[in-house]
Design an enzyme around this catalytic site. Structure first.
Site, PDB file in Angstrom:
ATOM      1  N   ASP A 135      -0.762   8.609   0.677  1.00  0.00           N
ATOM      2  CA  ASP A 135      -0.243   7.847  -0.463  1.00  0.00           C
ATOM      3  C   ASP A 135       1.227   8.210  -0.639  1.00  0.00           C
ATOM      4  O   ASP A 135       1.572   9.378  -0.853  1.00  0.00           O
ATOM      5  CB  ASP A 135      -1.046   8.209  -1.719  1.00  0.00           C
ATOM      6  CG  ASP A 135      -0.775   7.261  -2.872  1.00  0.00           C
ATOM      7  OD1 ASP A 135      -0.049   6.276  -2.676  1.00  0.00           O
ATOM      8  OD2 ASP A 135      -1.291   7.528  -3.973  1.00  0.00           O
ATOM      9  N   ASP A 141       1.810   1.051   0.090  1.00  0.00           N
ATOM     10  CA  ASP A 141       2.148   2.480   0.102  1.00  0.00           C
ATOM     11  C   ASP A 141       0.949   3.405   0.249  1.00  0.00           C
ATOM     12  O   ASP A 141       1.060   4.609   0.022  1.00  0.00           O
ATOM     13  CB  ASP A 141       2.900   2.835  -1.186  1.00  0.00           C
ATOM     14  CG  ASP A 141       2.060   2.605  -2.436  1.00  0.00           C
ATOM     15  OD1 ASP A 141       1.104   1.825  -2.366  1.00  0.00           O
ATOM     16  OD2 ASP A 141       2.374   3.196  -3.488  1.00  0.00           O
ATOM     17  N   GLU A 142      -0.183   2.867   0.679  1.00  0.00           N
ATOM     18  CA  GLU A 142      -1.401   3.681   0.688  1.00  0.00           C
ATOM     19  C   GLU A 142      -2.331   3.209   1.791  1.00  0.00           C
ATOM     20  O   GLU A 142      -2.487   2.013   2.023  1.00  0.00           O
ATOM     21  CB  GLU A 142      -2.073   3.551  -0.683  1.00  0.00           C
ATOM     22  CG  GLU A 142      -3.299   4.381  -0.894  1.00  0.00           C
ATOM     23  CD  GLU A 142      -3.898   4.160  -2.274  1.00  0.00           C
ATOM     24  OE1 GLU A 142      -4.880   4.854  -2.595  1.00  0.00           O
ATOM     25  OE2 GLU A 142      -3.415   3.277  -3.024  1.00  0.00           O
TER      26      GLU A 142
END
Length: 388
Positions: free
Chosen positions: A14, A109-110
């Protein structure tokens, strides 16, 4: 003896305050300052991401910009730069794919990575996770928090524990030792109301919940009770899905001032429908269900959907259905936000036109020509007269 020998090796990565960190990286004058990405100071949007400096003031995602400004008047407010973040996300994904094809993106983003089959080439799972984390820092000048465990739930939980720039490994033989002291709110499915009901029964930690009888939990929460019972023991059998399909494509906008004027609302819907249609075509998809979303000034949110007889990627069809749904809602109060989503998606190749649908085929060809023009000469090179 390798304690990981008979277990999957799952990484959850993350990025730390992703949008804000990218902006701080690209403009060093922002480093160390409270940065809020989501809109200008005078906008009516909500916070997408706040830097860790801004979070010290209690600013968080989905908070209205006005509230963020009240909490931190010195914060720097920036608009969302989707193209920039998507490009950085692609660079991050390229790093992932160096080590495993088993990558399940959850957002820009993860992501989850299954590196079970990668250890013979790249070393231990811990080595792989650290290498990915280091490469992101060295090559992209960004930090990520990483969790490594034998399943997705534990890996996700581990990555959240020591942000920012964290690295937490949950050894398979120490799962209960890891879980037991954590607050019960850390379990998936335990929101504010569920937590209140558990607290009534003196359940504050995961250890407390694990000691409850499964029958009692199912009587209390139904199917959720079974899920909580399993998670409290670290059980999660879900695989990493590397080919997870896009489920919907949508766009929404928050108005600078509340709007009731149908002319303005329908013009806004046209802009959104054009964007949704283009993104759908870019993914080589078509959708059958059009959903309209509206939000009033008091944040009350309504949605209406209509499923078409045949899947489409045409802007005009999406726009027409969205306008129809708007009229169906019979808006009587000004709107703060409006949005359009296309779902129930299928590959374009799965849909074939009949001999009697030549006009639609021609419209599809023309629409793709417009896409090519915009791709080459920019968004404003060709547009609808209503949007001028």
């Amino acid at each position: 003896m390798d304690v990981w020998a008979n277990y999957r090796k799952i990484i959850h990565l993350d990025m730390d305050a992703f949008y804000a960190s990218v902006e701080q990286r690209d403009d060093p004058s922002l480093l160390g300052k409270p940065v809020v990405v989501g809109g200008s100071l005078n906008s009516r949007g909500v916070v997408s991401t706040a830097s860790y400096e801004a979070r010290k003031y209690g600013i968080r995602s989905a908070m209205p910009i006005a509230e963020a400004a009240r909490r931190c008047p010195s914060a720097i407010f920036l608009p969302v730069n989707s193209r920039k973040y998507q490009e950085v996300s692609r660079q991050i994904q390229a790093v992932f794919l160096t080590y495993t094809p088993m990558v399940e993106p959850l957002s820009l983003d993860e992501a989850f990575l299954d590196v079970t089959g990668s250890t013979s080439l790249f070393g231990s799972a811990q080595t792989i996770a650290l290498t990915i984390k280091q490469r992101i820092r060295q090559e992209l000048n960004l930090t990520a928090s990483v969790g490594l465990a034998c399943n997705k739930f534990l890996a996700k939980l581990a990555s959240d524990l020591k942000k920012p720039d964290g690295f937490v490994v949950v050894q398979p033989h120490r799962i209960q030792e890891f879980l037991d002291p954590l607050p019960v709110e850390r379990l998936w499915g335990v929101g504010e109301k569920t937590a209140e009901r558990l607290h009534i029964h003196k359940v504050k930690t995961i250890r407390d919940l694990r000691r409850l009888d499964l029958k009692f939990l199912t009587e209390l929460f139904g199917a959720l009770g079974t899920q909580l019972f399993q998670l409290a023991q670290g059980i999660d059998d879900r695989p990493v899905e590397s080919d997870r399909a896009v489920k919907s494509i949508g766009r929404e906008t928050t108005f600078a001032t509340d709007i009731l004027d149908y002319e303005v609302l329908e013009t806004t819907l046209l802009k959104l429908a054009l964007d949704v249609g283009r993104r759908t075509r870019k993914e080589s998809l078509k959708g059958k269900t059009v959903t309209l979303k509206v939000r009033y000034a008091d944040f009350r949110t309504l949605t209406r959907s209509h499923t078409l007889a045949r899947a489409t990627d045409l802007d005009d069809v999406i726009y027409r259905e969205a306008c129809s749904l708007l009229r169906e809602l019979a808006i009587k109060q000004p709107l703060r936000l409006i949005g359009v989503t296309l779902s129930n998606l299928t590959d374009q190749e799965q849909h074939q036109l009949s001999l009697f649908e030549e006009p639609e085929l021609e419209r599809e060809k023309l629409t793709k020509v417009f896409d090519l023009v915009k791709e080459k000469y920019g968004e404003k090179s060709i547009t609808r007269a209503r949007l001028l």
